[in-house]
Design an enzyme around this catalytic site. Structure first.
Site, PDB file in Angstrom:
ATOM      1  N   HIS A   8       0.849  -1.205   0.000  1.00 18.34           N
ATOM      2  CA  HIS A   8       0.000   0.000   0.000  1.00 18.34           C
ATOM      3  C   HIS A   8       0.874   1.241   0.000  1.00 18.34           C
ATOM      4  O   HIS A   8       1.854   1.332   0.740  1.00 18.34           O
ATOM      5  CB  HIS A   8      -0.944   0.021   1.206  1.00 18.34           C
ATOM      6  CG  HIS A   8      -0.273  -0.217   2.525  1.00 18.34           C
ATOM      7  ND1 HIS A   8       0.083  -1.485   2.952  1.00 18.34           N
ATOM      8  CD2 HIS A   8       0.133   0.642   3.490  1.00 18.34           C
ATOM      9  CE1 HIS A   8       0.661  -1.392   4.140  1.00 18.34           C
ATOM     10  NE2 HIS A   8       0.714  -0.117   4.492  1.00 18.34           N
ATOM     11  N   HIS A  37       1.141   5.170   0.889  1.00 15.63           N
ATOM     12  CA  HIS A  37       0.542   6.190   1.748  1.00 15.63           C
ATOM     13  C   HIS A  37       0.606   7.545   1.040  1.00 15.63           C
ATOM     14  O   HIS A  37       1.657   7.917   0.515  1.00 15.63           O
ATOM     15  CB  HIS A  37       1.342   6.350   3.044  1.00 15.63           C
ATOM     16  CG  HIS A  37       1.308   5.187   3.977  1.00 15.63           C
ATOM     17  ND1 HIS A  37       0.526   5.173   5.106  1.00 15.63           N
ATOM     18  CD2 HIS A  37       1.966   4.001   3.968  1.00 15.63           C
ATOM     19  CE1 HIS A  37       0.724   4.028   5.769  1.00 15.63           C
ATOM     20  NE2 HIS A  37       1.597   3.303   5.093  1.00 15.63           N
TER      21      HIS A  37
HETATM   22  P1  5GP Z   1       1.941   0.219   7.329  1.00 19.64           P
HETATM   23  O1  5GP Z   1       2.659   0.428   8.618  1.00 19.64           O
HETATM   24  O2  5GP Z   1       1.667  -1.249   7.077  1.00 19.64           O
HETATM   25  O3  5GP Z   1       2.628   0.890   6.173  1.00 19.64           O
HETATM   26  O4  5GP Z   1       0.569   0.981   7.478  1.00 19.64           O
HETATM   27  C1  5GP Z   1      -0.654   0.353   7.655  1.00 19.64           C
HETATM   28  C2  5GP Z   1      -1.689   1.432   7.727  1.00 19.64           C
HETATM   29  O5  5GP Z   1      -2.963   0.832   7.623  1.00 19.64           O
HETATM   30  C3  5GP Z   1      -1.658   2.214   9.042  1.00 19.64           C
HETATM   31  O6  5GP Z   1      -1.478   3.601   8.745  1.00 19.64           O
HETATM   32  C4  5GP Z   1      -3.015   1.920   9.669  1.00 19.64           C
HETATM   33  O7  5GP Z   1      -3.566   3.044  10.319  1.00 19.64           O
HETATM   34  C5  5GP Z   1      -3.846   1.495   8.485  1.00 19.64           C
HETATM   35  N1  5GP Z   1      -4.884   0.518   8.798  1.00 19.64           N
HETATM   36  C6  5GP Z   1      -4.715  -0.635   9.522  1.00 19.64           C
HETATM   37  N2  5GP Z   1      -5.880  -1.304   9.591  1.00 19.64           N
HETATM   38  C7  5GP Z   1      -6.778  -0.581   8.875  1.00 19.64           C
HETATM   39  C8  5GP Z   1      -8.162  -0.783   8.576  1.00 19.64           C
HETATM   40  O8  5GP Z   1      -8.807  -1.767   8.969  1.00 19.64           O
HETATM   41  N3  5GP Z   1      -8.775   0.173   7.818  1.00 19.64           N
HETATM   42  C9  5GP Z   1      -8.108   1.269   7.354  1.00 19.64           C
HETATM   43  N4  5GP Z   1      -8.807   2.146   6.632  1.00 19.64           N
HETATM   44  N5  5GP Z   1      -6.812   1.485   7.624  1.00 19.64           N
HETATM   45  C10 5GP Z   1      -6.155   0.571   8.384  1.00 19.64           C
END
Ligand code: 5GP
Ligand code: ZN
Length: 142
Positions: free
Chosen positions: A100, A102
């Site tokens: 993903h 950001h």
């Molecule tokens: P990572 O650290 O993997 O790059 O970021 C994961 C992101 O996914 C985090 O910013 C977190 O807030 C977001 N996130 C985790 N679970 C969910 C969810 O169930 N729904 C949404 N909309 N965002 C999520």
């Protein structure tokens, strides 16, 4: 669809999300725990863990969506700029193992940091070491 992947479940409609963009291959939705108003995640609908796992055509579609969405997100929250980045792999802080991007809107004087602040202490690399690293990467890509 990977059953225990939270983002696959969002793609499948099992978990609600504030979807802001969708096409055949890509979904974008607001981050549930935003770092800034408008913090948006852009994902391929198919499950791949890291950037390198994604086939090129999927990567192109994700990047095209990031390209189109970033100025729209910025304008929607009246941001002054944004950081657009991937936490790629657990060592880099990736918590959800479904690739993903950001889009994090930024504002003048928001107290945040540039992307240079994400890594640990800076390495002290010699010219020879830099040459070797560049040679290794270019040998693998050309
Ligand atoms: P990572 O650290 O993997 O790059 O970021 C994961 C992101 O996914 C985090 O910013 C977190 O807030 C977001 N996130 C985790 N679970 C969910 C969810 O169930 N729904 C949404 N909309 N965002 C999520
Ligand atoms: Zn997934």
């Amino acid at each position: 669809m990977t059953e225990d992947c939270i983002f696959c479940r969002i793609v499948d409609g099992e978990i609600p999300a504030r979807v802001v963009y969708e096409d055949d291959d890509v979904l974008a939705f607001l981050d549930a725990n935003p770092l800034a108003p408008g913090h948006t995640l852009v994902i391929p609908k198919d499950h791949y863990e890291t950037l390198g796992d994604m086939p090129t055509d999927q990567a192109e579609r994700v990047f095209a969506a990031l390209h189109d969405l970033t100025p729209v997100v910025e304008e929607s929250v009246d941001a002054d700029g944004s950081n657009v980045a991937f936490n790629n792999g657990a060592a880099a802080g990736q918590e959800v193992p479904h690739v993903h991007g950001h889009v994090i809107p930024r504002f003048e004087d928001d107290g945040g940091n540039p992307i240079h602040a994400v890594a640990g202490s800076r390495p002290d690399l010699s010219e020879d070491e830099l040459d070797d690293i560049a040679d290794d990467i270019s040998a693998a890509t050309n």
